[in-house]
Design an enzyme around this catalytic site. Structure first.
Site, short mmCIF file in Angstrom:
data_model
loop_
_atom_site.label_atom_id
_atom_site.label_comp_id
_atom_site.label_asym_id
_atom_site.label_seq_id
_atom_site.Cartn_x
_atom_site.Cartn_y
_atom_site.Cartn_z
N GLU A 75 33.20 40.76 31.33
CA GLU A 75 32.75 39.84 30.29
C GLU A 75 31.25 39.60 30.35
OE1 GLU A 75 36.67 37.16 29.45
OE2 GLU A 75 35.67 36.78 31.36
N HIS A 96 38.99 30.03 33.06
CA HIS A 96 40.28 30.05 32.38
C HIS A 96 41.07 28.82 32.83
CE1 HIS A 96 40.24 34.75 31.81
NE2 HIS A 96 39.09 34.18 31.51
N TYR A 121 30.69 10.95 29.62
CA TYR A 121 30.21 12.13 30.35
C TYR A 121 30.51 13.42 29.59
CZ TYR A 121 29.31 8.96 34.16
OH TYR A 121 28.82 7.93 34.92
N HIS A 161 42.16 31.85 25.47
CA HIS A 161 41.33 32.41 26.54
C HIS A 161 40.80 31.30 27.45
CE1 HIS A 161 38.11 35.74 27.43
NE2 HIS A 161 38.40 35.04 28.50
#
Length: 211
Positions: A75, A96, A121, A161
């Site tokens: 990737e 992931h 946050y 994904h």
């Protein structure tokens, strides 16, 4: 210690921490860090983030040319696309992580901003996070889509994904990746209940821009 050595150590520490905290599993997930304007350190292909070492990192140019070390993560094109889109970014974290990946599999999401800002946050570290449509593994179309959206967003959620986030350095990118996972966990815990996410005015007060 050189600046590059320091970045290598920081990247490896983040990789081990991500694995230990369950943000990745097996050989999933990858991290990259910009060494200078055109050189990038990246975790190697087929490796667990729990076992990455400082001397096992791949070195690439932003163009994608492999300069040194083992072959990079498959990737790598995704990391490089986001780094090109965000010259302010010094690091990329892609996980992931379970809850964020689960969100990416849901139907009827707000594709422009997938998760409500439940906490300050999350609003400060992540901002608006759009959904990128599904691309099969290795499809370079994912890089094109990410490069286009990353210009205006620090974090993206890849359909079916997981998330990818850019930040000033490895530590900040890890903090943002963890906020995504925690906010996704809240999303599921609160499903079916009336919720009170931060209002647009409250978000604007925390950060002038959600980009």
């Amino acid at each position: 210690m050189s600046a590059e050595d320091a970045i290598r150590r920081e990247l490896v520490a983040a990789a081990h921490s991500a694995f230990a905290r369950g943000l990745t599993h097996g050989s999933t997930g990858n991290i990259s860090a910009r060494v200078d304007g055109d050189r990038v350190l990246m975790t190697p292909t087929g490796s667990s983030l729990g076992s990455v070492t400082a001397d096992s990192l791949s070195v690439l140019e932003l163009s994608g040319r492999h300069l040194d070390g083992p072959p990079p993560t498959k990737e790598s094109f995704l990391h490089l696309a986001v780094l090109r889109a965000r010259p302010d970014a010094g690091a990329i974290v892609h996980t992931h992580s379970t809850h964020a990946a689960a969100v990416s599999c849901l139907a009827d999401l707000d594709r422009a901003d997938v998760l409500p800002p439940y906490t300050a946050y999350y609003a400060m570290r992540v901002g608006a996070m759009p959904l990128i449509p599904y691309f099969p593994p290795g499809d370079r179309g994912l890089g094109d889509a990410a490069e286009h959206l990353a210009v205006g967003h620090r974090a993206l959620l890849l359909a079916n994904h997981g998330p990818i986030v850019a930040a000033s350095d490895v530590g900040a990118a890890m903090d943002a990746a963890e906020e995504i996972e925690e906010n996704a966990r809240l999303f599921f815990l609160l499903t079916g209940r009336r919720t009170r996410p931060l209002s647009p005015e409250q978000v604007r007060a925390l950060a002038p821009s959600r980009r």
